[in-house]
Design a protein around this motif. Structure first.
Motif, PDB file in Angstrom:
ATOM      1  N   THR A 260       0.830  -1.203   0.000  1.00  0.00           N
ATOM      2  CA  THR A 260       0.000   0.000   0.000  1.00  0.00           C
ATOM      3  C   THR A 260       0.863   1.250   0.000  1.00  0.00           C
ATOM      4  O   THR A 260       0.613   2.202  -0.747  1.00  0.00           O
ATOM      5  CB  THR A 260      -0.931   0.015   1.231  1.00  0.00           C
ATOM      6  OG1 THR A 260      -1.755  -1.150   1.209  1.00  0.00           O
ATOM      7  CG2 THR A 260      -1.802   1.257   1.232  1.00  0.00           C
ATOM      8  N   VAL A 263       2.362   1.858  -3.487  1.00  0.00           N
ATOM      9  CA  VAL A 263       1.382   2.418  -4.423  1.00  0.00           C
ATOM     10  C   VAL A 263       1.110   3.883  -4.090  1.00  0.00           C
ATOM     11  O   VAL A 263       0.943   4.717  -4.986  1.00  0.00           O
ATOM     12  CB  VAL A 263       0.073   1.596  -4.394  1.00  0.00           C
ATOM     13  CG1 VAL A 263      -0.972   2.220  -5.308  1.00  0.00           C
ATOM     14  CG2 VAL A 263       0.340   0.153  -4.827  1.00  0.00           C
ATOM     15  N   GLN A 264       1.078   4.203  -2.801  1.00  0.00           N
ATOM     16  CA  GLN A 264       0.830   5.594  -2.394  1.00  0.00           C
ATOM     17  C   GLN A 264       1.913   6.530  -2.912  1.00  0.00           C
ATOM     18  O   GLN A 264       1.618   7.643  -3.361  1.00  0.00           O
ATOM     19  CB  GLN A 264       0.749   5.685  -0.869  1.00  0.00           C
ATOM     20  CG  GLN A 264      -0.544   5.131  -0.291  1.00  0.00           C
ATOM     21  CD  GLN A 264      -0.520   5.091   1.230  1.00  0.00           C
ATOM     22  OE1 GLN A 264       0.545   5.090   1.854  1.00  0.00           O
ATOM     23  NE2 GLN A 264      -1.700   5.036   1.838  1.00  0.00           N
ATOM     24  N   SER A 267       1.430   6.995  -6.601  1.00  0.00           N
ATOM     25  CA  SER A 267       0.216   7.775  -6.823  1.00  0.00           C
ATOM     26  C   SER A 267       0.456   9.255  -6.540  1.00  0.00           C
ATOM     27  O   SER A 267       0.089  10.126  -7.347  1.00  0.00           O
ATOM     28  CB  SER A 267      -0.911   7.250  -5.926  1.00  0.00           C
ATOM     29  OG  SER A 267      -2.063   8.062  -6.008  1.00  0.00           O
ATOM     30  N   ALA A 268       1.077   9.550  -5.405  1.00  0.00           N
ATOM     31  CA  ALA A 268       1.339  10.946  -5.045  1.00  0.00           C
ATOM     32  C   ALA A 268       2.324  11.594  -6.013  1.00  0.00           C
ATOM     33  O   ALA A 268       2.178  12.772  -6.380  1.00  0.00           O
ATOM     34  CB  ALA A 268       1.877  11.017  -3.616  1.00  0.00           C
ATOM     35  N   ILE A 270       2.779  10.850  -9.180  1.00  0.00           N
ATOM     36  CA  ILE A 270       2.092  11.110 -10.458  1.00  0.00           C
ATOM     37  C   ILE A 270       1.185  12.335 -10.350  1.00  0.00           C
ATOM     38  O   ILE A 270       1.144  13.178 -11.252  1.00  0.00           O
ATOM     39  CB  ILE A 270       1.282   9.865 -10.878  1.00  0.00           C
ATOM     40  CG1 ILE A 270       2.238   8.717 -11.253  1.00  0.00           C
ATOM     41  CG2 ILE A 270       0.366  10.187 -12.048  1.00  0.00           C
ATOM     42  CD1 ILE A 270       1.540   7.398 -11.477  1.00  0.00           C
ATOM     43  N   LYS A 271       0.470  12.447  -9.224  1.00  0.00           N
ATOM     44  CA  LYS A 271      -0.425  13.596  -9.025  1.00  0.00           C
ATOM     45  C   LYS A 271       0.341  14.911  -8.984  1.00  0.00           C
ATOM     46  O   LYS A 271      -0.184  15.965  -9.377  1.00  0.00           O
ATOM     47  CB  LYS A 271      -1.233  13.412  -7.738  1.00  0.00           C
ATOM     48  CG  LYS A 271      -2.280  12.305  -7.819  1.00  0.00           C
ATOM     49  CD  LYS A 271      -2.962  12.098  -6.471  1.00  0.00           C
ATOM     50  CE  LYS A 271      -3.990  10.966  -6.542  1.00  0.00           C
ATOM     51  NZ  LYS A 271      -4.629  10.699  -5.224  1.00  0.00           N
ATOM     52  N   ALA A 310       6.465  13.101  -4.469  1.00  0.00           N
ATOM     53  CA  ALA A 310       5.430  12.539  -3.589  1.00  0.00           C
ATOM     54  C   ALA A 310       5.527  13.120  -2.187  1.00  0.00           C
ATOM     55  O   ALA A 310       4.545  13.104  -1.430  1.00  0.00           O
ATOM     56  CB  ALA A 310       5.546  11.013  -3.542  1.00  0.00           C
ATOM     57  N   TRP A 329      -2.252   9.450   0.208  1.00  0.00           N
ATOM     58  CA  TRP A 329      -2.312   9.235  -1.235  1.00  0.00           C
ATOM     59  C   TRP A 329      -1.929  10.502  -1.995  1.00  0.00           C
ATOM     60  O   TRP A 329      -1.720  10.474  -3.209  1.00  0.00           O
ATOM     61  CB  TRP A 329      -3.708   8.782  -1.649  1.00  0.00           C
ATOM     62  CG  TRP A 329      -4.038   7.400  -1.153  1.00  0.00           C
ATOM     63  CD1 TRP A 329      -4.694   7.078  -0.015  1.00  0.00           C
ATOM     64  CD2 TRP A 329      -3.682   6.164  -1.780  1.00  0.00           C
ATOM     65  NE1 TRP A 329      -4.781   5.707   0.126  1.00  0.00           N
ATOM     66  CE2 TRP A 329      -4.179   5.119  -0.951  1.00  0.00           C
ATOM     67  CE3 TRP A 329      -3.004   5.825  -2.948  1.00  0.00           C
ATOM     68  CZ2 TRP A 329      -4.000   3.773  -1.257  1.00  0.00           C
ATOM     69  CZ3 TRP A 329      -2.838   4.483  -3.258  1.00  0.00           C
ATOM     70  CH2 TRP A 329      -3.327   3.469  -2.423  1.00  0.00           C
ATOM     71  N   LYS A 330      -1.818  11.621  -1.250  1.00  0.00           N
ATOM     72  CA  LYS A 330      -1.413  12.886  -1.862  1.00  0.00           C
ATOM     73  C   LYS A 330      -0.082  13.393  -1.307  1.00  0.00           C
ATOM     74  O   LYS A 330       0.617  14.144  -1.985  1.00  0.00           O
ATOM     75  CB  LYS A 330      -2.492  13.949  -1.645  1.00  0.00           C
ATOM     76  CG  LYS A 330      -3.804  13.649  -2.357  1.00  0.00           C
ATOM     77  CD  LYS A 330      -4.827  14.750  -2.098  1.00  0.00           C
ATOM     78  CE  LYS A 330      -6.142  14.459  -2.832  1.00  0.00           C
ATOM     79  NZ  LYS A 330      -7.155  15.517  -2.574  1.00  0.00           N
ATOM     80  N   CYS A 332       3.302  11.849   0.867  1.00  0.00           N
ATOM     81  CA  CYS A 332       4.018  10.739   1.503  1.00  0.00           C
ATOM     82  C   CYS A 332       5.244  11.286   2.227  1.00  0.00           C
ATOM     83  O   CYS A 332       5.767  12.349   1.870  1.00  0.00           O
ATOM     84  CB  CYS A 332       4.459   9.712   0.457  1.00  0.00           C
ATOM     85  SG  CYS A 332       3.096   8.944  -0.442  1.00  0.00           S
TER      86      CYS A 332
END
Length: 586
Positions: A260, A263-264, A267-268, A270-271, A310, A329-330, A332
């Protein structure tokens, strides 16, 4: 009295405030308690468990093909397919077991359940041999053998299922759990971890040697029921040894799914991909206080800088009052980002292990086939079983490991002044080099064996056709001994490397990687065999891998593997130079 009560209340309030302040400094978490490491005092229970477990399961697993064909009367092709499925599943099961261990159960609990599962699997398998109603009736040569009923096959598959569950938990967790018993922050603890990996593998290979000889002999020549009952008893002793040390074990608690967090981070990152890189990582990245006493604090590194985004703090609204992220998730932490970087750095090194195993797995395939077409006699009355030649590789490991750990390393420490005179990556490189040398020796010996068979004397013909060379099969011992020393360098170092370089809460996953290497190495070998067989076996060509090795060119197959080994060595050196060890400041 009233003043005393009031004074106590004020003292309690002060203590509560101090505790709250301490929690705030630690990011909202209570201070970690001190851990008592027993080190080598816990090893008799852990290594005893491992030794008896391997004695109980390895010999049985390696002889299952014979059991299925001789007792259950399964056709050889179907039996081989079943064994391949069973072996493949047991090679991939450790990934699932590692995930459950690191995320939810912890290594101690995972090993406890898995040991009991292996014991149940061995017990049920023993029943299939000992209870007449759980296997087909015996038949004589020339008779039409009755196949197993659906109920009998169901019981057999149940034993396999429990064995798979057992392997899935034991394989990835046993070695990391043993290393957990040493304090990684002291010199004695670090030295203990290094020695533990060597002695762990020493007992592992010793157990394999006994399983491949004594237990298989009892199963094949004395009685299947007795031959399976003995490993079951040994597995029971493994469970006893394991639970005896419960009170002194260091039990690392699970910290949630490690995947998890991975992935976080992606994800962060990429955002926030449109953001610019921060000039000063020490100021612009989210780095809350590190509170774990087991997980190493990681410092910022310059590799994979795109992941740093991230941890970029856009506004103060992303951080709670206690110092933690509002939405992981935004946003880290720098620790999470560096842990993912650790994994990305390890992947190239890990892939070299897959190619390395391409050479190692040949000792259980074409080495055996070559031995079948060689003179395996020791004296007039004894003939070495072809499948037992792998014992020479295990013997080399068993002899080399104590020599290396107790004699060579202490001398090198004095000469170099280093605690680790030969680094993990250097040892892995030596192992890859020796595996290539072993393939060259194999090619030279094969040329000699084939020339004697085709142009010299033979001592008979194989059952499936093909002359048996009068060359002694003992000429294949050197290549097997070299492969054994190669494994002692590379495999042990691989496992130790993954253990030390993986984030501490993912060490069970690290323990599963070596088994994945073995699985992929077998698949790669099968793929290479298929390609060469189809290519060289075309009409009008000489098949390198002919059914009769005397008509083939097995030596060229070995040279191809040696060439791949040279490429792997160059690739490994490049990866090793690029690699940065965990915890270094860059």
């Amino acid at each position: 009295m009233g003043e005393e009560v009031k004074g106590k209340e004020e003292q309690e309030e002060k203590m509560e405030k101090l505790e709250k302040l301490e929690k705030m400094e630690n990011g909202g978490a209570p201070p970690s308690p001190a851990i008592k490491y027993y080190g080598w005092k816990a090893m008799p229970y852990i290594i005893g468990n491992e030794t008896f477990e391997k004695l109980g399961t390895l010999g049985t697993s390696s002889n299952l093909l014979v059991y299925l064909t001789s007792v259950f009367h399964i056709k050889s092709v179907d039996a081989a397919t079943l064994i391949n499925a069973f072996s493949g599943t047991t090679s991939f099961a450790p990934i699932i077991g590692a995930f459950l261990s690191d995320a939810y159960l912890g290594r101690y609990t995972t090993l406890a359940y898995s040991s009991v599962a292996s014991l149940l699997g061995m017990f049920i398998l023993t029943l299939t041999a000992g209870v007449s109603g759980l296997h087909p009736r015996d038949c004589k040569v020339g008779d039409t053998c009755k196949t197993a009923s659906p109920g009998q096959m169901a019981v057999l598959f149940a034993s396999f299922a429990f064995l798979v569950v057992g392997a899935g938990g034991i394989r990835p967790c046993s070695m990391p759990f043993g290393a957990d018993q040493f304090n990684p922050n002291t010199e004695d603890g670090k030295r203990g971890i290094n020695s533990f990996f060597n002695w762990y593998y020493f007992t592992f290979t010793g157990a394999m040697m006994i399983s491949a000889t004594v237990i298989i002999y009892i199963q094949s020549t004395v009685s299947w029921s007795i031959g399976l009952a003995i490993p079951t008893i040994l597995m029971f002793l493994a469970c006893v040894f394991y639970f005896m040390g419960t009170k002194i074990y260091v039990k690392v608690l699970p910290e949630g799914s490690p995947f998890t967090s991975i992935v976080q981070v992606f994800s962060a990152a990429i955002k926030k991909r449109s953001l610019k890189q921060v000039k000063d990582p020490n100021q612009g990245l989210f780095d809350p206080p590190h509170v774990s006493s087991l997980v190493t604090k990681l410092h910022h590194t310059d590799q994979f800088r795109f992941l740093d985004k991230a941890a970029v703090v856009i506004s103060s609204d992303e951080i709670k009052s206690n110092g933690s992220a509002v939405d992981q998730w935004k946003l880290c932490s720098l620790q999470q980002v560096e842990e993912v970087k650790c994994l990305l750095r390890i992947i190239p090194i890990w892939t070299t292990g897959i190619i390395y195993y391409l050479a190692v797995v040949q000792q259980s395939t074409y080495v055996i086939l070559a031995a079948l077409q060689s003179d395996r006699h020791l004296g007039p009355h004894f003939q070495i079983p072809a499948a037992s030649f792998t014992v020479f590789s295990m013997l080399a490991q068993t002899l080399w490991i104590p020599f290396y750990d107790r004699l060579l390393v202490p001398r090198l420490r004095k000469l170099t002044g280093k605690e680790e005179p030969i680094s993990l990556l250097q040892r892995m490189g030596i192992g890859i080099f020796l595996s290539t040398v072993a393939m060259v020796v194999s090619a030279v010996v094969e040329v000699k064996r084939r020339d004697i068979a085709n142009n010299g004397s033979t001592i008979g013909t194989m059952l499936g056709g093909g002359a048996i060379s009068s060359m002694s099969s003992l000429w294949m011992v050197p290549q097997l001994m070299i492969l054994g020393v190669s494994e002692a360098f590379n495999l042990i170092s691989q496992i130790e490397f993954y253990y030390k370089e993986f984030p501490e809460h993912m060490r069970s996953v690290a323990g599963a990687l070596a088994f994945l290497n073995l699985a992929f190495g077998n698949y790669l070998s099968g793929f290479l065999v298929t390609i060469i067989h189809n290519t060289t076996g075309a009409e009008g060509r000489k098949n390198w891998l002919s059914q009769d090795l005397n008509k083939g060119r097995l030596d060229l197959f070995y040279w191809v593997i040696a060439g791949i080994g040279v490429f792997n060595m160059i690739y490994f050196i490049a990866c090793a130079k690029w690699y940065r060890f965990k915890g270094t400041r860059q």
